[in-house]
Write an enzyme that holds these catalytic residues in place. Structure first.
Site, PDB file in Angstrom:
ATOM      1  N   ASP A 261       0.858  -1.194   0.000  1.00  0.00           N
ATOM      2  CA  ASP A 261       0.000   0.000   0.000  1.00  0.00           C
ATOM      3  C   ASP A 261       0.887   1.235   0.000  1.00  0.00           C
ATOM      4  OD1 ASP A 261      -2.361   1.390  -0.063  1.00  0.00           O
ATOM      5  OD2 ASP A 261      -2.687   1.325   2.095  1.00  0.00           O
TER       6      ASP A 261
ATOM      7  N   HIS B  22      -3.635  14.052   0.400  1.00  0.00           N
ATOM      8  CA  HIS B  22      -3.938  13.200   1.558  1.00  0.00           C
ATOM      9  C   HIS B  22      -2.795  13.257   2.576  1.00  0.00           C
ATOM     10  CE1 HIS B  22      -5.236   9.848   4.016  1.00  0.00           C
ATOM     11  NE2 HIS B  22      -4.078   9.237   3.802  1.00  0.00           N
TER      12      HIS B  22
ATOM     13  N   ARG C  38       0.435  16.211  12.961  1.00  0.00           N
ATOM     14  CA  ARG C  38       1.793  16.610  13.340  1.00  0.00           C
ATOM     15  C   ARG C  38       1.932  18.120  13.356  1.00  0.00           C
ATOM     16  NH1 ARG C  38       3.363  13.353   9.552  1.00  0.00           N
ATOM     17  NH2 ARG C  38       4.378  15.144   8.657  1.00  0.00           N
TER      18      ARG C  38
ATOM     19  N   GLU D 268     -10.838   4.159   2.983  1.00  0.00           N
ATOM     20  CA  GLU D 268      -9.828   4.909   2.235  1.00  0.00           C
ATOM     21  C   GLU D 268     -10.127   4.685   0.762  1.00  0.00           C
ATOM     22  OE1 GLU D 268      -5.917   3.747   3.716  1.00  0.00           O
ATOM     23  OE2 GLU D 268      -6.031   5.353   5.209  1.00  0.00           O
TER      24      GLU D 268
ATOM     25  N   ASP E  31      -9.653   0.558   1.257  1.00  0.00           N
ATOM     26  CA  ASP E  31      -8.716   0.080   2.280  1.00  0.00           C
ATOM     27  C   ASP E  31      -9.239   0.491   3.663  1.00  0.00           C
ATOM     28  OD1 ASP E  31      -6.478  -1.054   3.359  1.00  0.00           O
ATOM     29  OD2 ASP E  31      -5.217   0.714   3.074  1.00  0.00           O
TER      30      ASP E  31
ATOM     31  N   GLN F 207      -5.119   2.447  14.887  1.00  0.00           N
ATOM     32  CA  GLN F 207      -3.926   2.886  14.145  1.00  0.00           C
ATOM     33  C   GLN F 207      -3.083   3.860  14.971  1.00  0.00           C
ATOM     34  OE1 GLN F 207      -5.034   4.655  10.390  1.00  0.00           O
ATOM     35  NE2 GLN F 207      -2.939   5.156   9.796  1.00  0.00           N
TER      36      GLN F 207
ATOM     37  N   TYR G 172       0.796   2.351  15.714  1.00  0.00           N
ATOM     38  CA  TYR G 172       1.602   2.457  14.491  1.00  0.00           C
ATOM     39  C   TYR G 172       3.055   2.873  14.710  1.00  0.00           C
ATOM     40  CZ  TYR G 172       1.772   7.554  13.784  1.00  0.00           C
ATOM     41  OH  TYR G 172       2.039   8.891  13.882  1.00  0.00           O
TER      42      TYR G 172
ATOM     43  N   THR H 289      -4.752   6.577  -0.123  1.00  0.00           N
ATOM     44  CA  THR H 289      -5.980   7.372  -0.189  1.00  0.00           C
ATOM     45  C   THR H 289      -5.839   8.488  -1.220  1.00  0.00           C
ATOM     46  OG1 THR H 289      -6.263   6.940   2.144  1.00  0.00           O
ATOM     47  CG2 THR H 289      -7.591   8.715   1.205  1.00  0.00           C
TER      48      THR H 289
HETATM   49 CA    CA Z   1      -4.319   2.753   2.548  1.00  0.00          CA
END
Ligand code: CA
Length: 424
Positions: A134, A141, A150, A207, A241, A248, A252, A357
């Site tokens: 992916d 995006h 962030r 997504e 997706d 997440q 992650y 995405t």
């Molecule tokens: Ca994705």
């Protein structure tokens, strides 16, 4: 252009003007009749063409294709024959169904065996997916996510404009349109909480992506140039997706997406070939700073494909929440495949590569609820008066996509999945 089916051709099978499947498309898929075996097929209008039955009646003679290639539950062996063979097959199918071609048109007995109304078949996964990557190739995006999570001043990480960022996903949970997915359970943690909690995700998202499928393998150690990349790409599908944003967020760091991403990714059943998409080829965005030589390319490698996402609550009308376009992709497929293999990583027939995405440049074009509702701060008003920040139980998510040029429309149909309540 090799593989071109002239835009003025019409089929003796009825095709509505707004159909995604005129005779110029000739996509490939795998279907099953009720209680029947899986077989390879193509589709014209609302009619599915059983390619095994077509072959058994001799219509594909002379192409050097063994009939067993069509009596299968995946297209891998067929597309492994390579582009020239698949191109010849598409062109033969176009000949058989072109409106002046009488041999099948005027034979009701054979038509009965070969043609099936689309509502009478069950579509299946078109390929066996060995490996799945992916990417994260939409600049809009990546910028939106960077702003939200962030630093608005440095939304893109320093590597983003230098390489197509991606990760290796899981192929076992890639499923075909119509497969419903239970809300995943997992660990989540509120910012203010000391410890994580366990339970159903509260932030299931879609997504909007497209995926390409490789039709040729490479050996370990071999790299694919941007110039050769499209020779290795058989075609494309729509790709939802599914993502659990709260899972997440907690899991992650530092190794990237894991259980938030592998509970279900859903694809449209018909693989549209790059040959069919040729009329929609278009230049991509300017890439600054200049990319490494192995990522540079000649010609146009983006495609003008209109995309939309709809949320449909149970027993409610469809509600459009996004319209985007594949042409917004910053990194193109040729660059993605060149990057995937530049270190010698080998690829196989049937591998799937998600675009990431696909968001466009403004509100209304964002390809996930995370961005549409902007981290939950701008909920979407639904026609029934309810609001959505993410996907509710029993909401269906529908994605559609097509290209238009003059009178020619070629599309992917749709990918539909419903989010079911979590398992108890
Ligand atoms: Ca994705």
């Amino acid at each position: 252009m090799p593989g071109k089916i002239e835009p003025f051709l019409k089929s003796w099978i009825e095709v509505e003007n707004d159909s995604d499947f005129p005779i110029q498309n000739i996509p490939f898929g795998i279907f099953r009749r009720l209680n029947g075996h899986a077989r390879a097929a193509t589709r014209i209008g609302e009619t599915v063409v059983d390619l095994y039955a077509l072959a058994m009646h001799g219509f594909l003679d002379g192409l050097g294709l063994d009939h067993s290639l069509f009596n299968v539950d995946s297209l891998n062996a067929l597309i492994a024959l390579g582009k020239p063979a698949c191109r010849a097959l598409r062109l033969r199918i176009a000949e058989i169904f072109e409106q002046s071609s009488a041999s099948l048109r005027d034979d009701p007995g054979k038509r009965q065996e070969i043609l099936i109304p689309v509502e009478q078949v069950q579509m299946m996964m078109p390929v066996f997916v060995g490996d799945y990557t992916d990417f994260y190739s939409s600049i809009e995006h990546a910028t939106n996510v960077g702003i939200m999570f962030r630093d608005p001043a440095n939304a893109l990480l320093p590597n983003w404009r230098h390489l197509p960022v991606g990760y290796h996903g899981r192929s076992s949970s890639i499923v075909v349109s119509g497969t419903n997915i239970h809300r995943p359970k997992g660990q989540t943690k509120e910012d203010t909480a000391e410890f994580p909690e366990f339970g159903p995700s509260r932030q299931v998202d879609f997504e909007l992506e497209m995926a390409f499928i490789t039709g040729a393998k490479t050996d370990l150690g071999q790299s694919i140039s941007t110039a050769d990349a499209e020779d290795h790409i058989f075609g494309m599908v729509l790709f939802n997706d599914l993502s659990a944003r709260d899972i997440q967020k907690w899991e992650y760091v530092p190794l990237g997406p894991f259980l938030a991403k592998n509970f279900g990714s859903v694809v449209s059943p018909w693989i549209v070939t790059l040959d069919a998409l040729e009329p929609f080829r278009i230049a991509g965005p300017d890439q600054r700073p200049e990319v490494q030589p192995y990522l540079q390319f000649e010609g146009d490698h983006n495609f003008d494909i209109h995309l939309e996402v709809i949320i449909q609550p149970e027993n409610q009308p469809e509600h459009l929440v996004c319209h985007s376009n594949y042409k917004y992709m910053y990194w193109n497929m040729a660059q993605q495949l060149a990057h995937q293999t530049v270190n010698g990583c080998n690829i196989n027939v049937g591998d799937m590569y998600g675009s990431g995405t696909i968001s466009g440049p403004g509100p209304g074009t964002f390809g996930s609820m995370l961005e549409i509702a902007w981290k939950g701060t701008r909920p979407v008003k639904m026609p029934d008066g309810t609001e959505r920040k993410f996907i509710n139980d029993n909401d269906a998510v529908i994605m559609r996509g097509h290209g238009i040029k003059g009178d020619l429309r070629i599309g992917f149909g749709e990918v539909v999945t419903k989010i079911l309540p979590a398992f108890p």
